[in-house]
Design a protein around this motif. Structure first.
Motif, short mmCIF file in Angstrom:
data_model
loop_
_atom_site.label_atom_id
_atom_site.label_comp_id
_atom_site.label_asym_id
_atom_site.label_seq_id
_atom_site.Cartn_x
_atom_site.Cartn_y
_atom_site.Cartn_z
N VAL A 267 39.05 20.06 77.00
CA VAL A 267 37.96 20.05 76.02
C VAL A 267 38.50 20.38 74.64
CG1 VAL A 267 35.82 21.21 75.33
CG2 VAL A 267 36.17 20.53 77.71
N PHE A 268 39.42 21.36 74.57
CA PHE A 268 39.99 21.76 73.28
C PHE A 268 40.74 20.59 72.64
CE2 PHE A 268 43.55 23.42 70.78
CZ PHE A 268 42.83 24.13 69.83
N SER A 269 41.55 19.90 73.46
CA SER A 269 42.31 18.79 72.90
C SER A 269 41.39 17.66 72.49
CB SER A 269 43.34 18.27 73.90
OG SER A 269 42.68 17.74 75.02
N LEU A 270 40.29 17.51 73.25
CA LEU A 270 39.31 16.48 72.91
C LEU A 270 38.69 16.77 71.55
CD1 LEU A 270 37.67 14.07 74.04
CD2 LEU A 270 36.03 15.73 74.85
N LEU A 271 38.26 18.04 71.37
CA LEU A 271 37.65 18.42 70.11
C LEU A 271 38.63 18.27 68.97
CD1 LEU A 271 35.62 21.57 71.18
CD2 LEU A 271 34.71 19.35 70.52
N ARG A 272 39.86 18.71 69.22
CA ARG A 272 40.88 18.66 68.19
C ARG A 272 41.17 17.22 67.78
NH1 ARG A 272 47.02 20.70 68.73
NH2 ARG A 272 47.58 20.30 66.60
N ALA B 253 37.69 17.66 83.98
CA ALA B 253 39.01 17.69 83.34
C ALA B 253 39.64 16.31 83.32
CB ALA B 253 39.91 18.68 84.07
N LEU B 254 39.49 15.61 84.46
CA LEU B 254 40.07 14.28 84.56
C LEU B 254 39.39 13.32 83.58
CD1 LEU B 254 42.20 12.77 86.27
CD2 LEU B 254 40.33 12.00 87.73
N GLY B 255 38.04 13.42 83.54
CA GLY B 255 37.26 12.56 82.64
C GLY B 255 37.63 12.81 81.19
N ALA B 256 37.74 14.09 80.82
CA ALA B 256 38.09 14.43 79.43
C ALA B 256 39.47 13.89 79.09
CB ALA B 256 38.04 15.93 79.24
N GLY B 257 40.38 14.01 80.05
CA GLY B 257 41.74 13.51 79.83
C GLY B 257 41.74 12.01 79.59
N VAL B 258 40.98 11.30 80.43
CA VAL B 258 40.90 9.83 80.29
C VAL B 258 40.29 9.47 78.94
CG1 VAL B 258 39.76 7.77 81.18
CG2 VAL B 258 40.83 9.38 82.75
#
Lengths: 481, 198
Positions: free
Chosen positions: A23-28, B17-22
């Motif tokens: 989530v952090f990397s997503l936001l970043r 976590a997998l979804g966010a990574g994708v």
């Protein structure tokens, strides 16, 4: 057998850590950090500088910070960076926190950085550092990144007038030109260029039902005053932009929703007087003969006429001068933008069409060419107007002959004043959306260069010519109305 | 035994976590694709074909007018490719030394689509629009020059629509409207007014 419970104990924290990291990397990744900036206010100039982050600290370029204030130069010799400000020397060393300023040591508290010949100093010591270099008092609001050199602060008072006209009257110690935006229950004024300071307390209460309170805040090189209201609020300027009057807008005075509605901006002002005299005494806006529209505004700066001069500021000054000239000729005038507000072309057209003026005049400024260029609408393809419904894109269609006649009238009066004029067509919104005669006036410099555009004399000359042109075609416009 | 709710929670979190990574990976790939699309190579040389005489409507900033200039360039037979080459020849004129109407470096016509009888869609690149000088007249000269050159040398075009990097854009550089479709006849009137008001 012992591995299974251990795994069970570890799997939850590991999974949670993975989720947090993702989530952090997503936001970043998805959100760009807001650009940090520093504002410097002085008697000579008010300006903003970029702030960069190095080693977890905020830095800014020292040469850029001093350049608008006096004669300054810098030379680099190896790791040494030598600065001269008004013939006073200062020396900095890359990677060292100690500097020599006016023959004395100065502790920067963090290392001086040298990047491609650009000297970066830590923001945390900018106040005392500039004070030492300039040899005068400097006040630094570090958290808000605002530097005040000398006694330049603009103070203000705010008081609710419960008599007619009802409203919040804010008096500033110097002219201001904030960016204004409204949202339900709030009117925000953002001062990007003015050294407005807190009035003793960040919160102000007025004991009024309609406008109960206001607050002051400053952040990222800007100050903001937020007015809280229980009705849509409307701002108008007077007293040479030293007074801003906030009034509850009557339904007829509030900007209408437009196809591109977002946070609505208001900034219209008529006749140079504060608006909002109580809903029962609002002037009928249909009475306005002319609507004058200062193009651009707010975030939309228009052409950068010079490094310091934006088109939006020139058009606002021209609009105010034109309003004055029109009023002096007995022509009632409404300014669509009387502050630094962002207004979309659709909003401009909606507001104008709602007022039914006899003429719409849109002002632009340009550094290219000479004199004044008058434009009527170049209509786009399609959007035929048949039957009672009028296409938004070609709403100007029926008014084009009168718009061209008005442009010719304006051109005649400008030429009488020795101003070179061209009458042209332009694919320029919102001209084609206006359902009344409409002309765009693009003002370019005379022979003196771009500085003309900021000259009150030149602005007055052009404004007088345009106003005389409107007066000359007044009967024709009135008849068509 | 592992409690069932714990297994469900762990599975849900792993899925998130997998979804966010994708999602992040997709965003990064899209950004890289966009960066690759934004890369501006030098204007390509015209394709081979018989050399033809064409009329370029060239903008002159000093006088604020469009003037026709004849040029000879090799043009392909395909109508769409011809339209692209016409505009590339015009841009070469503006990007060259002593340009009468300088355009920003890297300006390019990505594509011209003749999608409907009479309609030409001109797709400009981002450098063209983002670096264009701002002002009513200077933007009008650019638009007029493109529309006139295209319509004068490609019979049957009556309307022109501009895109920037394949997307709709409100204005060229704050003034000239790009949201609407240009009527070639009206643009002709605009050009006449430029000439007449000199």
């Amino acid at each position: 057998m012992a591995a299974a419970p251990t795994f069970r104990r570890l799997v939850l924290p590991i999974t949670m850590a993975a989720v947090v990291a993702a989530v952090f990397s997503l936001l970043r990744f998805s959100s760009a950090a807001e650009e940090k900036r520093l504002s410097v206010y002085s008697l000579v100039a008010n300006y903003s500088l970029p702030v960069v982050e190095r080693n977890g600290q905020d830095y800014t370029g020292l040469l850029e910070a001093l350049e608008p204030l006096g004669a300054v130069s810098a030379t680099t010799e190896g790791a040494h960076w030598r600065l001269r400000y008004n013939n006073q020397p200062a020396e900095f060393t890359a990677g060292a926190s100690r500097a020599r300023i006016r023959q004395n040591n100065f502790d920067l508290r963090a290392n001086f950085l040298l990047e491609n010949g650009r000297g970066l100093v830590p923001l945390s010591t900018l106040g005392p550092l500039m004070s030492r270099i300039l040899g005068g008092p400097v006040t630094f609001h570090e958290a808000a990144r605002r530097v005040f050199i000398g006694s330049v602060a603009i103070h203000f008072t705010a008081q609710v007038n419960k008599e007619t006209p009802r409203g919040l009257v804010m008096n500033f110690s110097a002219p201001v030109n904030p960016m204004i935006a409204t949202e339900p229950g709030k009117l925000r004024m953002v001062f990007n260029h003015e050294p407005v300071v807190e009035p003793g307390s960040p919160s102000l209460t007025f004991g009024d039902n309609v406008i109960p309170s206001a607050s002051f805040s400053e952040d990222n090189g800007a100050a903001e005053i937020t007015i809280n209201g229980n009705a849509p609020l409307f701002a108008s300027f007077s007293n040479g932009n030293r007074t801003i009057t906030i009034t509850p807008a009557s339904p007829s005075a509030a900007p209408t929703a437009t196809p591109a509605s977002g946070a609505q901006a208001s900034g219209a002002g008529a006749s140079g007087q504060p608006q909002g005299r109580g809903s029962e005494t609002y002037p009928s806006l249909a009475q306005y003969f002319a609507v004058v529209d200062a193009s651009h505004g707010g975030d939309e700066r228009g052409e950068a006429l010079t490094d310091q001069l934006a088109e939006k500021d020139v058009t606002l000054a021209l609009a105010r001068a034109l309003r004055q000239e029109l009023q002096a000729r007995g022509i009632t005038t409404l300014l669509l933008r009387d502050g630094d507000a962002t207004i979309t072309p659709d909003q401009r057209a909606s507001l104008t069409n709602e007022k039914h003026p006899a003429i719409y005049l849109c002002l632009h400024a340009s550094s290219q060419g000479h004199g004044v260029r008058l434009y009527t609408a170049l209509l786009p393809a399609g959007g035929d107007n048949t039957g009672p419904l009028v296409s938004w894109d070609t709403a100007q269609s029926a008014f084009l002959p009168l718009s061209r006649a008005a442009a010719d009238g304006l051109a005649l009066e400008l030429r009488r004043r020795q101003v070179p004029v061209r009458v042209l067509l332009a694919p320029l919104r919102p001209l084609n959306n206006i359902s009344t005669p409409a002309v765009t006036v693009e003002v370019a410099p005379s022979s003196a260069g771009v500085s003309d555009l900021n000259s009150a004399t030149y602005q007055q000359l052009v404004a007088a010519g345009v106003a005389a042109g409107v007066l000359a075609v007044r009967e024709k416009l009135e008849a068509a109305r | 035994m592992t409690p069932r709710p714990l297994i469900i929670a762990v599975a849900a979190m792993l899925t998130i976590a997998l979804g966010a990574g994708v999602y992040v990976w997709n965003m990064r790939r899209r950004a890289l694709d966009e960066a690759r699309l934004n890369y501006t190579s030098p204007v390509a040389p015209p394709v081979s074909g018989p050399t033809e005489q064409i009329a370029l409507y060239v903008a002159y900033d000093d006088a604020g007018v469009l003037l026709p200039e004849s040029a000879s360039i090799p043009l392909p037979e395909d109508r769409q490719q011809r339209a692209e080459e016409l505009l590339r020849a015009l841009l070469n004129r503006y990007l060259g030394k002593s340009s009468p109407h300088p355009l920003p470096p890297g300006s390019e016509v990505r594509d011209v689509y003749l999608v409907d009888p009479g309609l030409a869609v001109v797709d400009l690149n981002a450098d063209f629009a983002n670096g264009h000088r701002s002002g009513v007249l200077v933007e009008e000269l650019t638009v007029g020059s493109l529309v006139e050159t295209l319509s004068a040398n490609t019979p049957g075009i009556t309307r022109v629509k501009f895109l920037v990097d394949g997307k709709e854009r409100d204005t060229l550089a704050g003034h000239a409207d790009l949201a609407d479709v240009y009527d070639v006849a009206n643009v002709g009137q605009m050009v006449n007014a430029l000439q007449a008001s000199q």
